[in-house]
Design an enzyme around this catalytic site. Structure first.
Site, mmCIF file in Angstrom:
data_model
loop_
_atom_site.group_PDB
_atom_site.id
_atom_site.type_symbol
_atom_site.label_atom_id
_atom_site.label_comp_id
_atom_site.label_asym_id
_atom_site.label_seq_id
_atom_site.Cartn_x
_atom_site.Cartn_y
_atom_site.Cartn_z
ATOM 1 N N HIS A 68 -10.142 49.584 -45.729
ATOM 2 C CA HIS A 68 -9.256 50.045 -46.808
ATOM 3 C C HIS A 68 -7.872 50.073 -46.169
ATOM 4 O O HIS A 68 -7.347 51.143 -45.834
ATOM 5 C CB HIS A 68 -9.702 51.430 -47.271
ATOM 6 N N ARG A 86 -7.173 57.232 -58.298
ATOM 7 C CA ARG A 86 -6.100 57.444 -57.340
ATOM 8 C C ARG A 86 -5.508 56.140 -56.824
ATOM 9 O O ARG A 86 -4.313 55.879 -56.954
ATOM 10 C CB ARG A 86 -6.684 58.250 -56.188
ATOM 11 N N THR A 87 -6.378 55.289 -56.246
ATOM 12 C CA THR A 87 -5.854 54.073 -55.631
ATOM 13 C C THR A 87 -5.290 53.122 -56.674
ATOM 14 O O THR A 87 -4.242 52.509 -56.492
ATOM 15 C CB THR A 87 -6.962 53.363 -54.830
ATOM 16 N N ARG A 147 -10.781 45.913 -55.429
ATOM 17 C CA ARG A 147 -11.675 46.903 -54.836
ATOM 18 C C ARG A 147 -13.085 46.550 -55.270
ATOM 19 O O ARG A 147 -13.337 46.314 -56.445
ATOM 20 C CB ARG A 147 -11.331 48.314 -55.300
ATOM 21 N N LYS A 162 -23.425 42.012 -64.886
ATOM 22 C CA LYS A 162 -22.654 41.372 -65.949
ATOM 23 C C LYS A 162 -23.091 39.937 -66.153
ATOM 24 O O LYS A 162 -22.855 39.352 -67.175
ATOM 25 C CB LYS A 162 -21.172 41.336 -65.553
#
Lengths: 309, 176, 440
Positions: free
Chosen positions: A133, A55-56, A105, A83
């Site tokens: 947010h 969505r974002t 994000r 990672k």
């Protein structure tokens, strides 16, 4: 406006209104046959999403493309630690390719602050851990203003997992800054200590929060909260804290029902309420694009990669 | 600082322009006025109003914000963005003869931006340019079709148009 | 070689001395302390400038020297250099190295490295459990024989009440304390900051003070049960201090230490001046004003026995990450004394003589090691303090290998003029005290 948008905490109420007014103009672009303006043509925006989000990220991507920016999506499937490359190194590597803006994000509160310290690109916080947010709060405010024309003096109830919610923090900061009366409600296990010091009335009774409210905003409760012992079961959660049709009736007759999404139907909100005439949930999504266009536009001023004069 | 057009003069000029528009454009039904924000908008409305008085026909009128199309955005190292306002063109511009209206024609860059913006809305039959004041110093090959007043100026001077709808009075002045 | 330190103020509470005295060092011992001591040709005289204080060598009883295994953060050589620059003549180092110090081999390695460096004395602390895994007791007698002065599973609490009981009983044989990192691990969870307003505003998972005090109560009860000695490391919460007072009042053999950062900073430091500054992240975390107040009262009224830095160096790369992910810990050896003098003595909280108890007398007593007093015939471990020296904390100039301190740039009043270990001046601040070449 400052170089970065890291949180509502850094915005004055004037700046918030500027974003909302600009978003109003941006909204019209989405209604044209050709939904594009050349404003960010030749500018590069990197969407660096360490947490999955359709969505974002889609919202930002559409906003960037409507402004004619070149967008680049980097979805980091695992955490930087797994990672092997640190967040700082990833950011510096991206920065070396001179993007104009980075939308990030991340699961850690403060991750965007780290980026803002080390990168010259503009940093936009698309959600950092449990912290803020800001674009969500801005689009929520935009939506509220569309229906209520003003924010000052409104009673806004925010209900759900208050402890882990960055949507709560950003909204509480924004709405209190603009003069609304914010009520936060949730199970006592999910209320952060010191929340009342943010200017918010805290209650464990959803009925008290929702009674006479102009706006009711439901927060998502995640499955994991049962493992942490925060709530015994989602069924019990719905019974005690869910927005049922009966509970929704406690609010004002012209209430608007909001949710940042994605919704858990039957857990925090009854389907009939989510799909009902008072729900503005889908409008929030549409407004998200306009608000994000406004933020991108306002932050892009003076975007050069040389040092400022 | 000197006043080069007073309220009376402005009123007569706009009336003259409205008549010129009607004369030169066969088929008044194809016309549409688009005022460039900010002061082009009340000018467009006044012209529409005059045409209505002459012919009883309401020419559709819209407002265009060209900020996002400017070529000088984001060129300063440190700049806060100019404020943008809504564009409102509540009609289709396809096959219309658009009359773009602005208060002052100077370098021509605003008009260039307006042309870019307008093309996004559709495909007009033609676009003509209406300005209250043409002060010269063109930097692009742009020409006005209807000019209220030609005002030769030096680049150190500035031309200020005041309109009642926005500034409370009608006046065009030149400042050093 | 004889050296006379003349004209300073000697603060030596163990011998009830506080006043203008001369100190004569002969070889590695303190030969005499008195007034107007005679000088012969073989004696080098050091004139101590007015205002400087001579006290028994300071002892930091909680440091992490990181060697063996994590030499990128610190080595025994750099750590002891930092120690003497910070005014410490001795340190006790924690066993959470790699490999863990749970056997004589590692203990001897550490002692050898310390001797090689020839700076501060190093007293190793051995592990309570093998590998610090919390399952079986380590060979504590062997550790003792090799030179360990205490045991600890620091980094974690002793895993179970039963194991803690056994450790307390066993160490009674040697009169060794069990140094405990008090933390109820399920309450701590994945917390990274003190559970309070700052964590709520910054969206950080919180650790309540009770996570520390609950474990302290467990350990104090067990100390009472067994008659063993427990020393509570880096006490941060007011609830823990209450538990300590409770235990002491019942005759339990409990002692405790506090770090300077826990009585100088609060959790507000997480948000300003640098939001999410990982140099403000340590365990136990910085707490709130009421905890700081309580600790200060405890320092004054004697409930708190010692100040120790919990010097925890981490490499820059390790700290230059998101807050959640950064390792806990900050350095402390080179900021401890200045913070103590500036924030305790100059603010009038406590007199310098009490500070000497907290930084020298009591650590020596708790660990049962030599030191804590300037007695004739004792090893000449002497710290010369400059209580009015203007100090600007500079991470870049520190002798520690690591730079993780929240105090960089701080202006403090109080510093170290010189540090003598076994009569040798292993650190001299030449801007304050110059007495010619120190190589001897």
């Amino acid at each position: 406006m400052k170089k970065d948008l890291l949180g509502i905490d850094d915005l004055t109420s004037d700046e918030i209104y500027l974003v909302l007014e600009t978003a109003e103009a941006m909204r019209e672009i989405g209604q044209r046959p050709i939904k594009k303006v050349p404003t960010l043509r030749g500018k590069t925006v990197v969407n660096l999403f360490y947490e999955p989000s359709t969505r974002t990220r889609t919202s930002f991507e559409i906003a960037e493309k409507r402004l004619s920016a070149d967008t680049l999506n980097i979805a980091v499937a695992s955490s930087s630690v797994l990672k092997g490359e640190t967040l700082a190194d990833t950011a510096l590597n991206i920065e070396a390719m001179a993007p104009d803006m980075i939308v990030i994000r991340h699961a850690s509160s403060g991750a965007c602050h780290l980026l803002a310290r080390i990168c010259r690109s503009r940093i936009i916080n698309a959600g950092d851990g449990m912290h803020e947010h800001p674009t969500q709060a801005l689009l929520d405010a935009f939506t509220i203003r569309q229906h209520k024309t003003r924010i000052e003096g409104l009673k806004v109830a925010i209900v759900g997992d208050l402890l882990h919610s960055r949507v709560l923090r950003s909204n509480a900061l924004l709405l209190t800054k603009l003069g609304a009366e914010v009520w936060a409600s949730g199970p006592p296990t999910l209320v952060p200590r010191g929340l009342d010091l943010l200017g918010v009335r805290v209650t464990t009774s959803i009925d008290e929060a929702v009674a006479g409210a102009d706006v009711v905003m439901m927060l998502r409760i995640q499955q994991e909260r049962m493992q942490g012992g925060f709530v015994p079961s989602l069924r019990e959660y719905f019974n005690v804290f869910g927005l049922t049709v009966e509970r929704a009736r406690l609010a004002r007759p012209d209430v608007i029902i909001m949710h940042p999404g994605p919704m858990n139907r039957g857990v925090e909100i009854a389907s009939e309420v989510a799909d009902g005439p008072y729900s503005v949930i889908l409008e929030q999504v549409a407004n998200g694009v306009a608000v994000r266009m406004a933020v991108l536009y306002l932050l892009a001023g003076g975007v050069q990669h040389e040092e400022a004069a | 600082m000197s006043v080069v057009m007073d309220a009376d003069r402005i009123g007569r000029t706009l009336t003259r322009i409205a008549h010129e528009i009607v004369e030169r454009n066969r088929g008044i039904e194809e016309l549409a006025l688009v005022g460039i924000r900010t002061r082009g908008v009340p000018l467009a409305r006044r012209i529409a109003s005059t045409i209505r008085d002459i012919h009883g026909y309401e020419v559709p009128t819209g407002a265009l914000d060209i900020t996002l199309y400017r070529d000088d955005l984001m060129r300063q190292p440190v700049a806060s963005q100019p404020v943008i306002h809504r564009t409102e063109i509540p009609f289709s511009i396809d096959d219309k003869r658009i009359l773009l209206v602005d208060d002052v024609l100077y370098t021509g860059r605003t008009i260039r931006a307006a042309l870019d913006a307008l093309i996004e809305f559709g495909r007009p039959k033609s676009i003509q340019l209406v300005v209250l004041v043409d002060r010269g110093h063109r930097e692009l090959p742009i020409k006005a079709d209807y000019v209220g007043k030609n005002l030769p100026t030096s680049s150190s001077e500035s031309v200020q148009v005041h309109l009642a709808e926005i500034d409370g009075r009608d006046e065009v002045e030149i400042r050093e | 070689m004889k050296r006379l330190l003349r004209g300073g103020r000697v603060v030596d509470p163990a011998n009830s001395r506080d006043g203008a005295f001369d100190v004569l060092i002969d070889g590695d011992r303190i030969a005499r302390i008195g007034r107007d001591l005679p000088v012969d040709a073989a004696t080098r005289v050091v004139e101590i400038p007015r205002g400087l204080i001579l006290c028994p060598g300071l002892i930091d009883m909680h440091v992490h020297l990181r060697e063996p295994g994590q030499e990128h953060k610190e080595t025994i050589a750099t750590g002891t250099a930092a120690a003497v620059a910070g005014g410490f003549t001795a340190v006790a180092c924690m066993p959470n190295t790699d490999p863990v110090n749970d056997n004589a081999g590692v203990t001897e390695y550490i002692r050898n490295k310390a001797e090689e460096a020839g700076l501060a004395r190093v007293y190793p602390i051995g592990a309570v459990s093998r590998g610090q895994k919390g399952e079986q007791l380590a060979d504590i007698a062997e550790l003792r024989a090799a030179g360990c002065v205490a045991v600890s599973d620091d980094g974690r609490p002793v895993a179970t009440a039963l194991l803690m009981r056994r450790a307390l009983e066993y160490t009674r044989m040697f009169d060794m304390p069990v140094i405990e990192h008090c933390e109820e691990q399920t309450l701590k969870g994945d917390g990274v900051a003190h559970e309070g307003v700052s964590a709520a505003a910054l969206g950080l998972r919180g650790i309540p003070g009770e996570a520390e005090s609950i474990m302290a109560l467990r350990d104090i009860s067990l100390a009472e049960l067994t008659g063993g000695r427990v020393h509570i490391a880096h006490m941060s919460a007011r609830q823990t201090l209450d538990a300590v007072r409770y235990g002491k009042s019942r005759g339990a053999r409990v002692t405790c230490e506090v770090t300077p950062h826990h009585f100088v900073l609060t959790d507000e430091r997480l948000g300003t001046p640098v939001p999410y500054d990982t140099n403000a992240k340590m365990n136990p975390p910085l707490r709130e004003a009421s905890d700081v107040q309580a600790l200060l009262i405890g320092l004054v009224d004697g409930s708190v026995d010692a100040i120790a830095s919990d010097h925890a160096p981490h490499h820059y790369d390790e700290k230059h990450v998101e807050f959640d992910v950064a390792p806990f810990g900050i350095t402390g050896l080179e900021t401890s004394v200045s913070l103590c003098v500036d924030r305790l003595v100059h603010t009038g909280v406590l007199p310098i003589v009490r500070l000497v108890e907290l930084l020298s007398v009591n650590p020596a007593r708790i660990l049962r090691i030599p030191g804590g007093a300037l007695s004739e015939g004792a090893p000449a471990d002497i710290t010369v303090l400059a209580p009015d020296l203007a100090v600007v904390v500079s991470a870049a100039s520190m002798r520690s290998r690591s730079r993780n301190t929240p105090f960089d740039g701080w202006l403090l009043r109080g510093g170290v003029a010189a540090t003598f270990v076994g009569g040798r001046p292993v650190f001299v601040n030449r801007e304050v005290l110059d007495f010619g070449p120190t190589s001897d």
